[in-house]
Design a protein around this motif. Structure first.
Motif, short mmCIF file in Angstrom:
data_model
loop_
_atom_site.label_atom_id
_atom_site.label_comp_id
_atom_site.label_asym_id
_atom_site.label_seq_id
_atom_site.Cartn_x
_atom_site.Cartn_y
_atom_site.Cartn_z
N GLN A 8 0.85 -1.19 0.00
CA GLN A 8 0.00 0.00 0.00
C GLN A 8 0.89 1.25 0.00
O GLN A 8 2.11 1.14 -0.07
CB GLN A 8 -1.00 0.00 1.16
CG GLN A 8 -0.48 -0.46 2.50
CD GLN A 8 -1.58 -0.62 3.55
OE1 GLN A 8 -2.62 -0.01 3.45
NE2 GLN A 8 -1.34 -1.42 4.57
N ASP A 9 0.28 2.40 0.08
CA ASP A 9 1.05 3.65 -0.03
C ASP A 9 1.74 4.01 1.27
O ASP A 9 1.43 3.46 2.34
CB ASP A 9 0.13 4.80 -0.42
CG ASP A 9 -0.81 5.14 0.71
OD1 ASP A 9 -1.82 4.44 0.85
OD2 ASP A 9 -0.50 6.06 1.51
N LEU A 10 2.67 4.94 1.15
CA LEU A 10 3.35 5.51 2.31
C LEU A 10 2.95 6.98 2.36
O LEU A 10 3.42 7.79 1.55
CB LEU A 10 4.86 5.35 2.11
CG LEU A 10 5.81 5.72 3.23
CD1 LEU A 10 5.43 5.05 4.53
CD2 LEU A 10 7.23 5.30 2.84
N VAL A 35 5.75 -3.29 0.16
CA VAL A 35 5.95 -2.65 -1.14
C VAL A 35 5.23 -1.31 -1.07
O VAL A 35 4.00 -1.27 -1.04
CB VAL A 35 5.39 -3.50 -2.31
CG1 VAL A 35 5.52 -2.72 -3.62
CG2 VAL A 35 6.12 -4.82 -2.43
N PRO A 36 5.99 -0.21 -0.98
CA PRO A 36 5.33 1.11 -1.01
C PRO A 36 4.92 1.41 -2.44
O PRO A 36 5.76 1.38 -3.34
CB PRO A 36 6.41 2.07 -0.51
CG PRO A 36 7.69 1.31 -0.46
CD PRO A 36 7.45 -0.10 -0.90
N ARG A 52 4.06 10.75 -5.30
CA ARG A 52 5.13 10.14 -6.12
C ARG A 52 4.71 8.70 -6.41
O ARG A 52 4.66 7.86 -5.51
CB ARG A 52 6.46 10.16 -5.35
CG ARG A 52 7.55 9.30 -5.94
CD ARG A 52 8.28 9.91 -7.08
NE ARG A 52 8.84 11.20 -6.71
CZ ARG A 52 9.29 12.10 -7.60
NH1 ARG A 52 9.26 11.84 -8.89
NH2 ARG A 52 9.79 13.25 -7.17
N ASP A 53 4.39 8.42 -7.64
CA ASP A 53 3.93 7.09 -8.04
C ASP A 53 5.12 6.13 -8.14
O ASP A 53 6.09 6.43 -8.84
CB ASP A 53 3.23 7.24 -9.41
CG ASP A 53 2.49 5.99 -9.81
OD1 ASP A 53 2.92 4.89 -9.41
OD2 ASP A 53 1.48 6.11 -10.52
N LEU A 54 5.05 5.00 -7.47
CA LEU A 54 6.16 4.04 -7.50
C LEU A 54 5.83 2.78 -8.30
O LEU A 54 6.48 1.74 -8.15
CB LEU A 54 6.57 3.66 -6.06
CG LEU A 54 7.07 4.83 -5.20
CD1 LEU A 54 7.36 4.35 -3.77
CD2 LEU A 54 8.33 5.45 -5.79
N TYR A 79 -4.93 0.60 0.36
CA TYR A 79 -5.05 1.64 -0.67
C TYR A 79 -4.08 1.39 -1.83
O TYR A 79 -2.89 1.21 -1.62
CB TYR A 79 -4.73 2.98 -0.01
CG TYR A 79 -4.77 4.20 -0.90
CD1 TYR A 79 -5.87 5.04 -0.88
CD2 TYR A 79 -3.68 4.52 -1.71
CE1 TYR A 79 -5.90 6.18 -1.68
CE2 TYR A 79 -3.71 5.66 -2.51
CZ TYR A 79 -4.82 6.48 -2.48
OH TYR A 79 -4.84 7.60 -3.26
N LEU A 80 -4.60 1.36 -3.05
CA LEU A 80 -3.76 1.24 -4.24
C LEU A 80 -4.09 2.41 -5.16
O LEU A 80 -5.25 2.85 -5.22
CB LEU A 80 -4.01 -0.10 -4.94
CG LEU A 80 -3.66 -1.34 -4.09
CD1 LEU A 80 -4.15 -2.62 -4.76
CD2 LEU A 80 -2.15 -1.42 -3.84
N GLY A 81 -3.07 2.90 -5.87
CA GLY A 81 -3.23 4.19 -6.55
C GLY A 81 -3.82 4.17 -7.94
O GLY A 81 -4.25 5.21 -8.44
N SER A 82 -3.84 3.00 -8.61
CA SER A 82 -4.29 2.99 -10.00
C SER A 82 -4.67 1.57 -10.42
O SER A 82 -4.30 0.59 -9.76
CB SER A 82 -3.17 3.49 -10.92
OG SER A 82 -2.07 2.59 -10.83
N LYS A 83 -5.35 1.47 -11.56
CA LYS A 83 -5.70 0.15 -12.10
C LYS A 83 -4.45 -0.65 -12.42
O LYS A 83 -4.41 -1.87 -12.26
CB LYS A 83 -6.53 0.33 -13.37
CG LYS A 83 -7.91 0.87 -13.12
CD LYS A 83 -8.71 0.71 -14.40
CE LYS A 83 -9.73 1.80 -14.51
NZ LYS A 83 -10.34 1.86 -15.84
#
Ligand code: PXL
Length: 280
Positions: A8-10, A35-36, A52-54, A79-83
């Motif tokens: 998930q995100d940091l 895994v950030p 900042r997308d990783l 939380y995940l940022g995109s498909k």
């Protein structure tokens, strides 16, 4: 020592996702690998946050781990940022799933009938696909409705409506489906779930504290993951997560100096350790 992977995100300030998962699961005596997926200056409740997308790093991390032969006793995603990230996380599941580990998906993307900033209803359908690869899913009522493409049924939905939602969620494919943040009576707050193997519904409620806060879903999912890794059954681990989350909300509610963007989860870690039989 058991090893969990949390993807998930940091969020640098905000006490959610990895900054909640790492301390809670580690405190419960479990190695926590991460895994950030992105670095944000704050969670998305604030305006003007950086992001900042990783995504580009995610496949390389996985491939390195495959070469090193790492395995995990649980994979927990929030939380995940995109498909695109959801597709990569699906690959992680296919790569690291085995007969003995748990995949736990908290489809963190909505609350109170609204998607978080940046998400669309399409994204929710993709998240539903991710849930079909999980053992345990933990949506709240809003997330469940978005994933099923249904109209939001409201926070005050009846037990019959929640049961119907659970059966619809079960058709996605996870063995245990749980809806969090369920409330039917003034002084009750908890979860309802359904086991697709035994076809049994289950539920549990704690005291309802009159306060809503960001990050409570992450506190709940992290404590659940840690309790499962301490060999509690799924239902007992869910109860521990509910009791701990309730204590965190109560602690925050009673703290005259509390912040308005997260709960005091740190203050209740000794209570969590007591719940899992690790006294300090
Ligand atoms: O608590 C869920 C969460 C996780 N990560 C980010 C968020 C939120 C909720 O708003 O914004 C970045």
């Amino acid at each position: 020592m058991k090893r969990v992977l949390s993807i998930q995100d940091l969020s640098c300030i905000g006490k959610c996702s990895l900054t909640v998962a790492l301390p809670i699961i580690s405190a419960m005596g479990v190695e926590t690998s991460i895994v950030p997926t992105a670095v944000l200056s704050t969670h998305t409740m604030f305006n003007n946050f950086t992001f900042r997308d990783l995504t580009e790093d995610m496949n390389g991390i996985k491939n390195h781990w495959v070469n090193e032969g790492f395995t995990f006793d649980a994979i927990y995603t929030g939380y995940l940022g995109s498909k695109e990230q959801i597709r990569i996380v699906t690959d992680y599941f296919h790569t690291f799933k085995n007969e003995n580990n748990y995949i736990i998906v908290d489809p963190a993307m909505a609350d109170n009938g609204k998607l978080y900033t940046g998400f669309t209803s399409d994204f929710a359908l993709e998240m539903a696909e991710l849930c079909s690869n999980a053992d345990i899913i933990l949506p709240n009522i809003s997330e469940a409705c978005f994933m099923l493409g249904k109209e939001y049924i409201g926070e005050e939905a009846s037990p019959e409506e929640i049961k119907k939602l659970l059966l619809d969620l079960a058709s996605l494919g996870a063995e245990t489906v749980v809806i969090t943040g369920v409330t039917f009576e003034d002084n009750h707050f908890g979860f309802m779930g359904y086991n697709t193997k035994t076809k049994n519904f289950f539920e549990y409620y704690t005291e309802k504290v009159p306060m809503k806060s960001h990050g409570t879903g992450d506190v709940f999912a992290s404590a659940l993951t840690g309790a499962l890794m301490n060999d509690f059954s799924i239902f007992d681990a869910l109860k521990i997560a509910a009791d701990y989350t309730c204590a965190c909300i109560k602690n925050t509610y009673e703290d005259p100096n509390h912040i308005n963007y997260a709960v005091n989860f740190e203050a209740e870690i000794p209570y969590l350790l007591k719940l899992v039989g690790k006294t300090v």
